[in-house]
Design a protein around this motif. Structure first.
Motif, PDB file in Angstrom:
ATOM      1  N   LEU A 124       0.840  -1.207   0.000  1.00  0.00           N
ATOM      2  CA  LEU A 124       0.000   0.000   0.000  1.00  0.00           C
ATOM      3  C   LEU A 124       0.874   1.256   0.000  1.00  0.00           C
ATOM      4  O   LEU A 124       0.565   2.235  -0.699  1.00  0.00           O
ATOM      5  N   ALA A 125       1.959   1.231   0.763  1.00  0.00           N
ATOM      6  CA  ALA A 125       2.849   2.393   0.835  1.00  0.00           C
ATOM      7  C   ALA A 125       3.483   2.697  -0.522  1.00  0.00           C
ATOM      8  O   ALA A 125       3.914   3.817  -0.770  1.00  0.00           O
ATOM      9  N   ARG A 126       3.534   1.692  -1.389  1.00  0.00           N
ATOM     10  CA  ARG A 126       4.065   1.890  -2.740  1.00  0.00           C
ATOM     11  C   ARG A 126       2.969   2.264  -3.730  1.00  0.00           C
ATOM     12  O   ARG A 126       3.204   2.275  -4.935  1.00  0.00           O
ATOM     13  N   GLY A 127       1.776   2.497  -3.231  1.00  0.00           N
ATOM     14  CA  GLY A 127       0.681   2.910  -4.099  1.00  0.00           C
ATOM     15  C   GLY A 127       0.019   1.776  -4.841  1.00  0.00           C
ATOM     16  O   GLY A 127      -0.741   2.000  -5.780  1.00  0.00           O
ATOM     17  N   ARG A 128       0.295   0.563  -4.427  1.00  0.00           N
ATOM     18  CA  ARG A 128      -0.321  -0.574  -5.106  1.00  0.00           C
ATOM     19  C   ARG A 128      -1.775  -0.753  -4.677  1.00  0.00           C
ATOM     20  O   ARG A 128      -2.150  -0.385  -3.571  1.00  0.00           O
ATOM     21  N   ARG A 129      -2.566  -1.324  -5.554  1.00  0.00           N
ATOM     22  CA  ARG A 129      -3.960  -1.658  -5.255  1.00  0.00           C
ATOM     23  C   ARG A 129      -3.974  -3.101  -4.762  1.00  0.00           C
ATOM     24  O   ARG A 129      -3.768  -4.034  -5.553  1.00  0.00           O
ATOM     25  N   VAL A 130      -4.192  -3.281  -3.468  1.00  0.00           N
ATOM     26  CA  VAL A 130      -3.968  -4.579  -2.837  1.00  0.00           C
ATOM     27  C   VAL A 130      -5.294  -5.250  -2.470  1.00  0.00           C
ATOM     28  O   VAL A 130      -6.206  -4.602  -1.947  1.00  0.00           O
ATOM     29  N   VAL A 131      -5.375  -6.538  -2.760  1.00  0.00           N
ATOM     30  CA  VAL A 131      -6.470  -7.369  -2.265  1.00  0.00           C
ATOM     31  C   VAL A 131      -5.845  -8.473  -1.423  1.00  0.00           C
ATOM     32  O   VAL A 131      -4.911  -9.156  -1.875  1.00  0.00           O
ATOM     33  N   GLY A 132      -6.317  -8.614  -0.204  1.00  0.00           N
ATOM     34  CA  GLY A 132      -5.836  -9.677   0.660  1.00  0.00           C
ATOM     35  C   GLY A 132      -6.626 -10.952   0.445  1.00  0.00           C
ATOM     36  O   GLY A 132      -7.812 -10.922   0.092  1.00  0.00           O
ATOM     37  N   LEU A 133      -5.962 -12.076   0.628  1.00  0.00           N
ATOM     38  CA  LEU A 133      -6.627 -13.377   0.610  1.00  0.00           C
ATOM     39  C   LEU A 133      -6.348 -13.994   1.979  1.00  0.00           C
ATOM     40  O   LEU A 133      -5.188 -14.235   2.328  1.00  0.00           O
ATOM     41  N   ALA A 134      -7.407 -14.222   2.746  1.00  0.00           N
ATOM     42  CA  ALA A 134      -7.202 -14.675   4.121  1.00  0.00           C
ATOM     43  C   ALA A 134      -8.427 -15.454   4.583  1.00  0.00           C
ATOM     44  O   ALA A 134      -9.515 -15.314   4.021  1.00  0.00           O
ATOM     45  N   ARG A 135      -8.222 -16.258   5.613  1.00  0.00           N
ATOM     46  CA  ARG A 135      -9.348 -17.049   6.107  1.00  0.00           C
ATOM     47  C   ARG A 135     -10.425 -16.182   6.711  1.00  0.00           C
ATOM     48  O   ARG A 135     -11.589 -16.579   6.785  1.00  0.00           O
ATOM     49  N   SER A 136     -10.016 -14.977   7.177  1.00  0.00           N
ATOM     50  CA  SER A 136     -10.986 -14.050   7.753  1.00  0.00           C
ATOM     51  C   SER A 136     -10.599 -12.636   7.347  1.00  0.00           C
ATOM     52  O   SER A 136      -9.415 -12.309   7.256  1.00  0.00           O
ATOM     53  N   GLY A 137     -11.613 -11.821   7.121  1.00  0.00           N
ATOM     54  CA  GLY A 137     -11.346 -10.417   6.793  1.00  0.00           C
ATOM     55  C   GLY A 137     -11.235  -9.548   8.031  1.00  0.00           C
ATOM     56  O   GLY A 137     -10.974  -8.344   7.929  1.00  0.00           O
ATOM     57  N   GLU A 177      -9.362  -4.594   1.322  1.00  0.00           N
ATOM     58  CA  GLU A 177     -10.445  -5.490   0.954  1.00  0.00           C
ATOM     59  C   GLU A 177      -9.885  -6.916   0.894  1.00  0.00           C
ATOM     60  O   GLU A 177      -8.750  -7.133   0.454  1.00  0.00           O
ATOM     61  N   THR A 178     -10.697  -7.860   1.354  1.00  0.00           N
ATOM     62  CA  THR A 178     -10.198  -9.219   1.550  1.00  0.00           C
ATOM     63  C   THR A 178     -11.149 -10.233   0.936  1.00  0.00           C
ATOM     64  O   THR A 178     -12.349 -10.185   1.165  1.00  0.00           O
ATOM     65  N   VAL A 179     -10.599 -11.139   0.152  1.00  0.00           N
ATOM     66  CA  VAL A 179     -11.339 -12.302  -0.317  1.00  0.00           C
ATOM     67  C   VAL A 179     -11.075 -13.423   0.678  1.00  0.00           C
ATOM     68  O   VAL A 179      -9.916 -13.784   0.910  1.00  0.00           O
ATOM     69  N   GLU A 180     -12.133 -13.919   1.281  1.00  0.00           N
ATOM     70  CA  GLU A 180     -11.937 -14.967   2.283  1.00  0.00           C
ATOM     71  C   GLU A 180     -11.607 -16.285   1.596  1.00  0.00           C
ATOM     72  O   GLU A 180     -12.266 -16.688   0.640  1.00  0.00           O
ATOM     73  N   LEU A 181     -10.551 -16.923   2.084  1.00  0.00           N
ATOM     74  CA  LEU A 181     -10.055 -18.123   1.413  1.00  0.00           C
ATOM     75  C   LEU A 181      -9.314 -19.001   2.407  1.00  0.00           C
ATOM     76  O   LEU A 181      -8.364 -18.555   3.054  1.00  0.00           O
ATOM     77  N   ASP A 182      -9.743 -20.261   2.487  1.00  0.00           N
ATOM     78  CA  ASP A 182      -8.975 -21.276   3.217  1.00  0.00           C
ATOM     79  C   ASP A 182      -8.153 -22.022   2.176  1.00  0.00           C
ATOM     80  O   ASP A 182      -8.698 -22.676   1.279  1.00  0.00           O
ATOM     81  N   LEU A 183      -6.857 -21.925   2.283  1.00  0.00           N
ATOM     82  CA  LEU A 183      -5.977 -22.500   1.266  1.00  0.00           C
ATOM     83  C   LEU A 183      -5.967 -24.020   1.283  1.00  0.00           C
ATOM     84  O   LEU A 183      -5.383 -24.643   0.392  1.00  0.00           O
ATOM     85  N   ALA A 184      -6.594 -24.623   2.283  1.00  0.00           N
ATOM     86  CA  ALA A 184      -6.723 -26.079   2.288  1.00  0.00           C
ATOM     87  C   ALA A 184      -7.906 -26.538   1.435  1.00  0.00           C
ATOM     88  O   ALA A 184      -8.126 -27.740   1.281  1.00  0.00           O
TER      89      ALA A 184
END
Ligand SMILES: NC(=O)c1ccc[n+]([C@@H]2O[C@H](COP(=O)([O-])OP(=O)(O)OC[C@H]3O[C@@H](n4cnc5c(N)ncnc54)[C@H](OP(=O)(O)O)[C@@H]3O)[C@@H](O)[C@H]2O)c1
Length: 224
Positions: free
Chosen positions: A33-46, A52-59
């Motif tokens: 984000l500090a570099r001005g990138r447009r970031v989307v997180g992928l995580a089990r919980s937001g 902004e986060t896409v909820e994802l269990d990598l299993a």
């Protein structure tokens, strides 16, 4: 998608970061984000996410395959496969089918499946980063730790990264982040995750690093 604050809302390419809710992943989100990138997180919980986060269990292989359809529009120009598990730390005794399945599934299979799912969304010249570990290096990974499955998983991840670099035009990197003060690394570790994330972003921004590179957060090559 959980709608948490997004730093930018334009049509610029996306940066995707797995395991974005804590540890190194959260620090990587902040550095991107500090570099001005447009970031989307992928995580089990937001919960508590910086972006902004896409909820994802990598299993969950089915959920991984569905990720591209759940992302905002636009090409993806950076993917950072950061999420990982350490698994048992009692050597051969810890090598059970269940532990092997979990460690290999999250650390190796999931990043490969997610990369494959994302290929149609990758911008020309995109970079795909696998957060690896010196523990996966046969040349440099000798340490007293008995996290045998973890080391095996990072070696397999590195091999997969090289295979991708041989057969796909995007740039693939395996980066060792250093020993970090996170839940995985513990309080005695050398580095604050923010410092590691800054170094890793500098490596990613270095267009001189070739596809197939295995190096650390400070730019040093790691032996295979
Ligand atoms: N810490 C170190 O010293 C060190 C050294 C070398 C390499 N690394 C590598 O650096 C990366 C980050 O490590 P870290 O220290 O930040 O670890 P950490 O503090 O233990 O965090 C692990 C992250 O992985 C996520 N994760 C685990 N299993 C998942 C699953 N099934 N689905 C989705 N997300 C999952 C966790 O999400 P939840 O919050 O949902 O659990 C969390 O965000 C890992 O790949 C690790 O192998 C770390």
């Amino acid at each position: 998608m959980s709608n948490t604050a997004s730093a930018s809302t334009g049509t610029e390419p996306l940066t995707l970061i797995t395991g974005s809710g804590r540890g190194l992943g959260r620090a990587l989100v902040a550095a991107a984000l500090a570099r001005g990138r447009r970031v989307v997180g992928l995580a089990r919980s937001g919960a508590g996410a910086l972006v902004e986060t896409v909820e994802l269990d990598l299993a969950d292989a089915g959920a991984i395959a569905a990720v591209p359809g759940r992302l905002p529009a636009g090409p993806v120009d950076l993917v950072i496969h950061n999420a990982g598990v350490r698994g048992p730390v009692n050597g051969l005794d810890g090598v059970t089918p269940e532990a092997f399945g979990e460690v290999m599934s999250v650390n190796v299979l999931a990043p490969l499946l997610l990369t494959r799912a994302l290929l149609p969304r990758l911008a020309p010249g995109a970079t795909v980063v696998f957060i690896s570990s010196r523990a996966g290096s046969c040349a440099e990974g000798a340490d007293p730790d008995r996290d045998d499955l973890y080391g095996m998983s990072k070696a397999a991840l590195n091999r997969g990264m090289v295979k991708l670099s041989q057969h796909h035009p995007q740039r693939f990197l395996a980066l060792h982040p250093g020993w970090l003060r996170t839940d995985m690394g513990g309080g005695e570790a050398d580095l604050d995750p923010a410092e590691a994330a800054e170094g890793l972003m500098e490596q990613i921004d270095d267009s001189g690093l070739p596809s197939g590179w295995f190096g650390d957060y400070a730019g040093a090559k790691v032996g295979w």
